[in-house]
Write an enzyme that holds these catalytic residues in place. Structure first.
Site, PDB file in Angstrom:
ATOM      1  N   ASP A 150      79.422  85.688  74.901  1.00  0.00           N
ATOM      2  CA  ASP A 150      80.482  86.177  74.012  1.00  0.00           C
ATOM      3  C   ASP A 150      80.316  85.573  72.626  1.00  0.00           C
ATOM      4  OD1 ASP A 150      82.719  87.190  72.829  1.00  0.00           O
ATOM      5  OD2 ASP A 150      84.159  85.982  73.972  1.00  0.00           O
TER       6      ASP A 150
ATOM      7  N   LYS B 221      82.598  84.803  66.308  1.00  0.00           N
ATOM      8  CA  LYS B 221      83.208  83.480  66.452  1.00  0.00           C
ATOM      9  C   LYS B 221      82.568  82.530  65.444  1.00  0.00           C
ATOM     10  CE  LYS B 221      84.113  83.682  71.448  1.00  0.00           C
ATOM     11  NZ  LYS B 221      85.590  83.586  71.422  1.00  0.00           N
TER      12      LYS B 221
ATOM     13  N   ASP C 236      86.468  90.357  69.444  1.00  0.00           N
ATOM     14  CA  ASP C 236      86.394  89.140  70.268  1.00  0.00           C
ATOM     15  C   ASP C 236      87.390  89.203  71.436  1.00  0.00           C
ATOM     16  OD1 ASP C 236      85.436  86.716  71.075  1.00  0.00           O
ATOM     17  OD2 ASP C 236      86.484  85.531  69.548  1.00  0.00           O
TER      18      ASP C 236
ATOM     19  N   ARG D 232      89.328  91.892  78.029  1.00  0.00           N
ATOM     20  CA  ARG D 232      90.346  92.831  78.521  1.00  0.00           C
ATOM     21  C   ARG D 232      89.808  94.260  78.539  1.00  0.00           C
ATOM     22  NH1 ARG D 232      94.452  90.822  74.019  1.00  0.00           N
ATOM     23  NH2 ARG D 232      93.181  88.975  74.408  1.00  0.00           N
TER      24      ARG D 232
HETATM   25  N1  BES Z   1      85.946  84.373  76.012  1.00  0.00           N
HETATM   26  C1  BES Z   1      87.001  84.200  75.088  1.00  0.00           C
HETATM   27  C2  BES Z   1      88.059  83.217  75.598  1.00  0.00           C
HETATM   28  C3  BES Z   1      87.587  81.803  75.800  1.00  0.00           C
HETATM   29  C4  BES Z   1      87.708  80.889  74.781  1.00  0.00           C
HETATM   30  C5  BES Z   1      87.081  81.399  77.017  1.00  0.00           C
HETATM   31  C6  BES Z   1      87.269  79.594  74.978  1.00  0.00           C
HETATM   32  C7  BES Z   1      86.654  80.113  77.209  1.00  0.00           C
HETATM   33  C8  BES Z   1      86.750  79.200  76.186  1.00  0.00           C
HETATM   34  C9  BES Z   1      87.677  85.539  74.810  1.00  0.00           C
HETATM   35  O1  BES Z   1      86.847  86.641  74.868  1.00  0.00           O
HETATM   36  C10 BES Z   1      88.231  85.495  73.438  1.00  0.00           C
HETATM   37  O2  BES Z   1      87.459  85.393  72.524  1.00  0.00           O
HETATM   38  N2  BES Z   1      89.552  85.584  73.318  1.00  0.00           N
HETATM   39  C11 BES Z   1      90.205  85.571  72.057  1.00  0.00           C
HETATM   40  C12 BES Z   1      91.212  86.693  72.040  1.00  0.00           C
HETATM   41  C13 BES Z   1      91.837  86.931  70.691  1.00  0.00           C
HETATM   42  C14 BES Z   1      90.808  87.468  69.715  1.00  0.00           C
HETATM   43  C15 BES Z   1      92.980  87.921  70.845  1.00  0.00           C
HETATM   44  C16 BES Z   1      90.895  84.215  71.907  1.00  0.00           C
HETATM   45  O3  BES Z   1      91.437  83.703  72.877  1.00  0.00           O
HETATM   46  O4  BES Z   1      90.829  83.678  70.816  1.00  0.00           O
HETATM   47 ZN    ZN Z   2      85.220  86.477  76.100  1.00  0.00          ZN
HETATM   48 MN    MN Z   3      85.825  86.999  73.062  1.00  0.00          MN
END
Ligand code: BES
Ligand code: ZN
Ligand code: MN
Length: 508
Positions: free
Chosen positions: A275, A282, A352, A356
């Site tokens: 990711d 990111k 990101d 979902r």
């Molecule tokens: N894979 C990430 C969540 C994550 C973060 C898992 C750190 C493990 C460690 C997920 O895909 C993500 O990036 N989520 C975002 C969502 C937001 C953009 C609404 C988040 O949590 O920042």
């Molecule tokens: Zn993710």
């Molecule tokens: Mn993500």
């Protein structure tokens, strides 16, 4: 992989590299735990004093090594802390045994055989000690080889054999406990391997190939949808996430069926093999561990194979939603609208928030089979980490009783978890002027917002729970108990327990 056996051998004549005993934290100092009587006797009953002299207290995770007493064929005694001594009427909790066995197995890396003389009163204790030892012995060194004998060059090989003393090798229940611990720990450790494998080697296609091979080995029906099949089927969520990567997405369906099954469970796993965030890239510092973003799929895979190996009398379907989230000229842009498998449209506001999107398609596909319940597992949100820290996963559900049942199962197997709500008022934050829903809503309560998004893609009337394992999936700190650094394999044991409870008719 470490072997697990039951033994009736007595301590002095035993041939092993080490004997592991338990020490509890008593009111007045360390107390030698039951199971170590012969060892204590060989120290003239002064073992507790010896341990105290060496600085041992019996605290959880503490490991004290001492030379074996005269006459022992085993050179080393490893005394491992069990934490507070339980009161007279109750034994040590399974989780205390699991953690102690794990810590002991970890410190015994490099040894061939260790005899575990930890307190053991029944087959469940034997299972807990066995599971803890096999999980604690885990190490990932596939990438440290630079010769023909990698173990000799880099670090120590995991403890090769664990023998449980005090177990009953001919007793059916003990044998079953050892078999269960072995199957679950082996599959859980394989999930850890998958999580730890660098993303340049584990892309969706490679993950699917591993799942396919394991399924064939264990008589599980497997179906892999490649990009063409996903396009034909209209899986816009999975395709939208994977379209920016040179390694195309996959949807893997694993079907374990039992002729005696009365119920059907579906497990759905987020399998983002890497990711990067996509176009909503990111920042540096947030992507180094993002190979772990397929931990949910790895857990689902391990649970289905475990169910098959244990011959559980329940049908279990595993759905692995695999994609790599990358930025490129072909990647989905913030502002794009995806046509999901369910028929809904989603405006992607942040690429990101990809988990979902792949889960939505897999949840809808799982729903079509009308299972008795669906449980999805995902490293879904940073918000859940902020809420619960890095050892506890969040549980959300569309049914309070089911959420409690999942929580209970998690507690039972020693996986810290906590129920989280799905507040209705957060839904409107995902309203989109263009599409049916946006993939992002309010920032506050982000983990719950993600849960609310997923809920929209669960078929009408189907019981569903969502496990956000973003916190405990990947351990960036040092190892503890039976948990190693790196991929932890969290949620595998909760899913296996849910399958067992369902098979027994004790769930739903
Ligand atoms: N894979 C990430 C969540 C994550 C973060 C898992 C750190 C493990 C460690 C997920 O895909 C993500 O990036 N989520 C975002 C969502 C937001 C953009 C609404 C988040 O949590 O920042
Ligand atoms: Zn993710
Ligand atoms: Mn993500």
């Amino acid at each position: 992989m470490t072997a697990l056996t039951l033994s009736t051998a007595a301590a002095p004549g035993l041939r092993a590299d080490a004997i592991v005993i338990g020490v509890a934290k008593g009111a007045k100092g360390p107390v030698v735990a039951p199971g170590a009587e012969t060892v204590d006797k060989a120290y003239d009953g002064r073992l507790a004093g010896v341990l105290e002299t060496l600085g041992a207290s019996g605290a959880e995770g503490e490991v004290t090594k001492l030379p074996a007493p005269a006459g022992f064929k085993t050179p080393l005694v490893v005394a491992v802390g069990l934490g507070a001594e339980p009161d007279k009427n109750s034994g040590f909790a399974p989780e205390a045994l699991r953690k102690a066995a794990g810590a002991a197995a970890r410190t015994l890396a490099g040894a061939k055989k260790a005899a575990f003389a930890l307190p053991l009163t029944d087959s469940a204790d034997a299972g807990a000690i066995g599971e803890g030892a096999l999980l604690g012995a885990y190490s990932f060194d596939a990438y440290k080889e630079n010769g023909k004998d990698p173990k000799a060059k880099n670090g120590k090989a995991p403890l090769a054999e664990v023998s449980l003393l005090g177990g009953k090798p001919r007793d059916k229940a003990y044998k079953a406990a050892v078999e269960r611990a072995t199957a679950v720990a082996e599959e859980l450790n394989r999930a850890r391997d998958l999580i730890n494998t660098p993303p340049n080697d584990l892309n969706p296609e490679a993950f699917a190939a591993v799942a396919e091979a394991a399924a064939k080995e264990h008589g599980i029906k497997v179906q892999v949808l490649d990009v063409k099949a996903l396009e034909k089927g209209g899986y816009g969520g999975i395709l939208g996430v994977g379209v920016g990567s040179a390694a195309g997405p996959r949807l893997v369906k694993l079907s374990y069926t039992s002729s005696k099954a009365k119920k059907h469970l579906a497990f759905v796993g987020k399998g983002i093999t890497y990711d990067s965030g996509g176009i909503s890239l990111k920042p540096a510092g947030h992507n180094e561990t993002m190979k772990c973003d397929m931990s949910g799929a790895a857990a689902v895979f391990a649970a289905v194979v475990s169910a098959a190996r244990l011959g559980l009398e329940v049908n279990v379907t595993g759905w692995l939603a695999l994609a790599e989230n990358m930025p490129s000229g072909t990647a989905t842009r913030p502002g794009d609208v995806l046509h999901m498998y369910s028929g809904k449209t989603v405006e992607v506001l942040n690429t990101d928030a990809e988990g979902r999107l792949v889960l939505a398609d897999a949840l809808w596909a799982a729903s079509a089979e009308k299972p008795d319940a669906i449980v999805d597992v995902a490293t879904l949100t940073g918000a859940m980490m902020l809420a619960l820290g890095n050892r506890t996963f969040g549980i959300m559900a569309n049914d309070d009783a089911f959420r409690s049942a999942v929580h209970e199962a998690a507690e039972e197997v020693g996986e810290p978890a906590w129920p989280m709500p799905l507040p209705e008022h957060l839904r409107k934050g995902m309203d989109s002027p263009t599409a049916d829903i946006a993939n992002m809503g309010e920032r506050m309560g982000g983990g719950l917002v993600a849960g609310l998004f997923l809920r929209e893609f669960v078929g009408e009337g189907i019981t569903w729970a969502h496990l956000d394992i973003a916190g405990p999936a990947f351990n960036e700190g040092g190892p503890f108990g039976y948990t190693p650094k790196g991929g932890t394999g969290t949620a595998v044991r909760t899913l296996v327990r849910l399958a067992e409870l369902t098979a027994a008719g004790d769930l739903g």
